[in-house]
Design a protein around this motif. Structure first.
Motif, PDB file in Angstrom:
ATOM      1  N   GLU A  93      -2.726   3.857   7.123  1.00 15.27           N
ATOM      2  CA  GLU A  93      -2.193   2.612   6.522  1.00 15.27           C
ATOM      3  C   GLU A  93      -3.062   1.395   6.827  1.00 15.27           C
ATOM      4  N   MET A 123      -3.648   1.074   2.791  1.00 15.08           N
ATOM      5  CA  MET A 123      -3.231   0.217   1.682  1.00 15.08           C
ATOM      6  C   MET A 123      -4.189  -0.981   1.628  1.00 15.08           C
ATOM      7  N   GLN A 162       5.247  15.858  -1.273  1.00 19.35           N
ATOM      8  CA  GLN A 162       5.303  14.592  -0.538  1.00 19.35           C
ATOM      9  C   GLN A 162       6.733  14.099  -0.402  1.00 19.35           C
ATOM     10  N   GLY A 163       7.013  13.402   0.681  1.00 22.34           N
ATOM     11  CA  GLY A 163       8.357  12.859   0.823  1.00 22.34           C
ATOM     12  C   GLY A 163       8.505  11.994   2.052  1.00 22.34           C
ATOM     13  N   TYR A 182      12.176   7.753  -6.719  1.00 22.71           N
ATOM     14  CA  TYR A 182      11.178   7.755  -5.633  1.00 22.71           C
ATOM     15  C   TYR A 182      10.308   6.522  -5.788  1.00 22.71           C
ATOM     16  N   LEU A 204       8.336   3.894  -4.032  1.00 22.69           N
ATOM     17  CA  LEU A 204       7.700   3.337  -2.849  1.00 22.69           C
ATOM     18  C   LEU A 204       7.377   1.872  -3.083  1.00 22.69           C
ATOM     19  N   TYR A 205       7.033   1.551  -4.333  1.00 21.92           N
ATOM     20  CA  TYR A 205       6.657   0.181  -4.701  1.00 21.92           C
ATOM     21  C   TYR A 205       7.155  -0.064  -6.123  1.00 21.92           C
ATOM     22  N   TYR A 236       6.872  -2.178   4.444  1.00 23.74           N
ATOM     23  CA  TYR A 236       6.345  -2.348   3.082  1.00 23.74           C
ATOM     24  C   TYR A 236       6.968  -1.391   2.075  1.00 23.74           C
ATOM     25  N   CYS A 237       7.700  -0.388   2.542  1.00 25.46           N
ATOM     26  CA  CYS A 237       8.012   0.752   1.681  1.00 25.46           C
ATOM     27  C   CYS A 237       9.411   0.683   1.070  1.00 25.46           C
ATOM     28  N   SER A 286       2.471  16.181   2.549  1.00 22.17           N
ATOM     29  CA  SER A 286       2.426  14.778   2.947  1.00 22.17           C
ATOM     30  C   SER A 286       3.845  14.406   3.356  1.00 22.17           C
ATOM     31  N   ARG A 318       0.273   7.937  15.430  1.00 24.96           N
ATOM     32  CA  ARG A 318      -0.236   8.279  14.097  1.00 24.96           C
ATOM     33  C   ARG A 318      -1.658   8.854  14.214  1.00 24.96           C
ATOM     34  N   ARG A 334      -1.634   8.922   5.857  1.00 25.48           N
ATOM     35  CA  ARG A 334      -2.422   7.698   5.840  1.00 25.48           C
ATOM     36  C   ARG A 334      -2.280   6.933   7.149  1.00 25.48           C
ATOM     37  N   PRO A 372      -3.979   0.092  -3.840  1.00 20.76           N
ATOM     38  CA  PRO A 372      -3.462  -1.255  -3.607  1.00 20.76           C
ATOM     39  C   PRO A 372      -2.065  -1.251  -3.003  1.00 20.76           C
ATOM     40  N   TYR A 373      -1.825  -2.200  -2.122  1.00 16.72           N
ATOM     41  CA  TYR A 373      -0.458  -2.477  -1.677  1.00 16.72           C
ATOM     42  C   TYR A 373       0.245  -3.186  -2.827  1.00 16.72           C
ATOM     43  N   ILE A 374       1.440  -2.696  -3.169  1.00 17.72           N
ATOM     44  CA  ILE A 374       2.227  -3.338  -4.225  1.00 17.72           C
ATOM     45  C   ILE A 374       3.578  -3.719  -3.636  1.00 17.72           C
TER      46      ILE A 374
HETATM   47  N1  SAH Z   1       6.465   9.467   4.366  1.00 23.68           N
HETATM   48  C1  SAH Z   1       5.133   9.942   4.276  1.00 23.68           C
HETATM   49  C2  SAH Z   1       4.655  10.201   2.862  1.00 23.68           C
HETATM   50  C3  SAH Z   1       5.280   9.394   1.766  1.00 23.68           C
HETATM   51  S1  SAH Z   1       4.841   7.703   1.721  1.00 23.68           S
HETATM   52  C4  SAH Z   1       4.195   9.000   4.972  1.00 23.68           C
HETATM   53  O1  SAH Z   1       4.533   7.831   5.144  1.00 23.68           O
HETATM   54  O2  SAH Z   1       3.114   9.449   5.356  1.00 23.68           O
HETATM   55  C5  SAH Z   1       3.223   7.838   1.011  1.00 23.68           C
HETATM   56  C6  SAH Z   1       2.403   6.578   1.042  1.00 23.68           C
HETATM   57  O3  SAH Z   1       2.934   5.600   0.165  1.00 23.68           O
HETATM   58  C7  SAH Z   1       2.322   5.866   2.362  1.00 23.68           C
HETATM   59  O4  SAH Z   1       1.389   6.469   3.207  1.00 23.68           O
HETATM   60  C8  SAH Z   1       1.934   4.447   1.934  1.00 23.68           C
HETATM   61  O5  SAH Z   1       0.536   4.238   2.095  1.00 23.68           O
HETATM   62  C9  SAH Z   1       2.285   4.397   0.456  1.00 23.68           C
HETATM   63  N2  SAH Z   1       3.146   3.233   0.183  1.00 23.68           N
HETATM   64  C10 SAH Z   1       4.371   2.988   0.681  1.00 23.68           C
HETATM   65  N3  SAH Z   1       4.810   1.776   0.268  1.00 23.68           N
HETATM   66  C11 SAH Z   1       3.835   1.246  -0.513  1.00 23.68           C
HETATM   67  C12 SAH Z   1       3.681   0.013  -1.214  1.00 23.68           C
HETATM   68  N4  SAH Z   1       4.628  -0.921  -1.180  1.00 23.68           N
HETATM   69  N5  SAH Z   1       2.547  -0.179  -1.918  1.00 23.68           N
HETATM   70  C13 SAH Z   1       1.591   0.777  -1.960  1.00 23.68           C
HETATM   71  N6  SAH Z   1       1.665   1.946  -1.300  1.00 23.68           N
HETATM   72  C14 SAH Z   1       2.772   2.184  -0.579  1.00 23.68           C
END
Ligand code: SAH
Ligand code: SF4
Length: 362
Positions: free
Chosen positions: A163, A204, A105-106, A314, A316-317, A67-68, A138, A185, A161, A234-236
Motif C-alpha cells: 500500500e 496506491m 480476492q476478498g 464489492y 473498494l472505491y 481508505y477502503c 489475494s 505486512r 500490496r 490510483p487511490y480513488i
Molecule cells: N483484503 C485484501 C485484498 C482485497 S483489497 C488486502 O487488503 O490485501 C485489494 C486492494 O484494493 C488493496 O490492496 C488496496 O490497495 C486496494 N484498494 C482499497 N481501497 C482502495 C481505494 N479507495 N482506492 C484504490 N484502491 C483501493
C-alpha cells in the motif's frame, strides 16, 4: 552537471532522484518515458498479455483500512460471501474460455472454518480444471501455516500490496493497532516467498500526504524485495471512509491517472522481467485506462468474472466499473483492444512471472 532525461532513461541502475525525475515527466519527456518502457517490455517479457479471471469472493473484512470502501466500520454497505457453487461456476467460465488462471480476492478473514473452506475450494478448482487453472490468491495477511495449507492445496501466486512502503504514511492510512501493522505486512510478504509462492505487491498512487519521493521509494522497495508481480493503481476516494476528509489534498483525478501510468512505465524500466497488471482502478478513471497501462509496460489483465449479482457490492472505491463488461461476448472485444495496443492475448497459459523463473534457474 545535471544528467539529461535521455541519459537517465538509458541507464541500467537508478537513484531515487532519477526515479523521481521520471515520475514527474511531462509532455515530450513523458512520451519518451512511455516509449522506453514499451521497448523494455517487448525485449524482456514480449508483446504478450496474460489473463487472470478475477473473482471477488467476499466483502466481509476484519480490517478497517482508512481508505477502503469495504472496511469493517462501513455500515452503509451490504455484505456478501460467494457460495462455493458461484466460485466454481466462475472458475468453470474461466476454464472454458481458456483464461489460464484465476485470482481469488476478498476481505481479510482468518477463522479456522474460513481457512479450511478456502483450502477445499482450491482443491475443487484444481479438480474441475484438470489441474490446469493457475490460482492466485489475494486474501490478506494470514499465518505461515495458512499460507502453507493454501499453497499445498494448489494456489501458487499471492498478491499482498504494501500500500505504501513509507512506514509513516502507512500508519496515516491505517488504524494504529496490531492487525494493521506495517512490519507484519512486510513479514507476510517474506513468509509468502518462503512458502514458495510467486509474490505480488503494489501500492496506491496519489494518496493524501504522499510525495513523489515516497513513490520512488515504493519502486525501490519492490525491487529490493525481489517481487515477482505488481498490481498498483490510483487511490480513488470513497465517501464512507475516514480518508475521505482529506479529499481536498488530493491530486486531481486526471493527474493521478497519468502519475499511475508513469509509475507502471518506470517500474517496467527498473525491474524489467516482472509481471505488471493493468489494474481496474485505472479503468474506473478512464475507459482506455487498462489499454494505456498495457502500452506502457503492463502485461497482465484481470477481467472481472465475479457473478453479476455480487460484483456491484464489492466496492473498494467509488466509480468502480460494475457493468458486466468482461463476460463471454466481451472477451472478443478485450482481445481486439489488446491487439490494437500491438500486443497478443495469450490463452491457456499460467503466464508466470519470468522474474520468478529467472531467479530460480540462476
Ligand atoms: N483484503 C485484501 C485484498 C482485497 S483489497 C488486502 O487488503 O490485501 C485489494 C486492494 O484494493 C488493496 O490492496 C488496496 O490497495 C486496494 N484498494 C482499497 N481501497 C482502495 C481505494 N479507495 N482506492 C484504490 N484502491 C483501493
Ligand atoms: Fe479489508 Fe483489504 Fe479493504 Fe483493508 S484493503 S479493509 S484488508 S478489503
Amino acid at each position: 552537471m545535471q544528467k539529461s532525461f535521455d541519459t537517465i532513461l538509458q541507464q541500467n541502475s537508478f537513484t531515487k532522484v532519477d526515479l523521481v525525475r521520471m515520475l514527474l515527466a511531462k509532455g515530450e519527456e513523458q512520451d519518451r518515458l512511455f516509449a522506453q518502457a514499451a521497448k523494455i517490455r517487448s525485449q524482456y517479457v514480449g508483446n504478450k498479455v496474460y489473463l487472470r479471471g478475477l473473482i471477488e469472493l467476499s466483502n466481509h473484512c476484519r480490517k478497517n483500512c482508512l481508505y477502503c470502501g469495504i472496511r469493517r466500520g462501513n455500515k452503509q454497505t451490504d455484505r456478501y460471501m460467494l457460495p462455493d457453487e458461484a466460485v466454481l461456476q466462475a472458475c468453470e467460465f474461466a476454464y472454458k474460455n481458456n483464461f489460464g488462471s484465476i485470482v481469488l480476492q476478498g476481505g481479510e478473514l482468518t477463522s479456522k472454518q474460513y481457512v479450511s473452506r478456502i483450502e477445499n475450494l482450491l482443491m475443487q478448482i484444481k479438480k474441475l480444471s484438470n489441474n490446469e487453472l493457475g490460482i492466485t490468491l489475494s486474501l490478506g495477511e494470514q499465518s505461515e501455516e495458512t499460507y502453507r495449507h493454501w499453497f499445498e492445496a494448489g494456489a501458487h501466486r499471492y498478491l499482498l500490496r504494501i500500500e505504501s512502503s513509507n512506514c509513516e504514511l502507512y500508519e496515516k492510512i491505517h488504524p494504529r493497532n496490531i492487525i494493521h501493522d506495517y512490519n507484519r505486512r512486510v513479514a507476510c510478504l517474506k513468509l509468502l516467498q518462503k512458502t514458495g509462492y510467486q509474490v505480488g505487491t503494489g501500492v496506491m498512487i496519489g494518496l493524501p500526504f504522499q510525495m513523489p519521493n515516497d513513490l520512488a521509494q515504493d519502486l525501490l522497495f519492490i525491487q529490493s524485495m525481489d517481487i515477482d508481480m505488481v498490481g498498483m493503481g490510483p487511490y480513488i476516494e470513497h465517501k464512507n471512509t475516514p480518508l475521505y476528509q482529506y479529499k481536498d489534498l488530493l491530486l486531481p483525478i486526471e493527474e493521478r491517472y497519468w502519475l499511475s501510468l508513469r509509475m507502471v512505465a518506470v517500474l517496467r524500466i527498473l525491474t524489467k522481467d516482472i509481471n505488471i497488471a493493468a489494474v481496474t482502478a485505472l479503468q474506473a478513471i478512464h475507459p482506455e485506462g487498462r489499454n494505456m497501462a498495457i502500452q506502457v509496460g503492463a502485461n497482465v489483465i484481470m477481467p472481472n468474472i465475479t457473478p453479476g449479482d455480487f460484483r456491484n457490492i464489492y466496492k473498494l472505491y467509488e466509480n468502480k466499473p460494475t457493468i458486466s463488461q468482461d463476460d463471454e461476448d466481451n472477451i472478443r472485444v478485450l482481445v481486439e483492444q489488446i491487439k490494437s495496443t500491438g500486443n497478443e492475448t495469450v490463452f491457456g497459459k499460467w503466464g508466470d512471472s519470468l522474474h520468478f523463473s529467472n531467479k530460480h534457474t540462476i
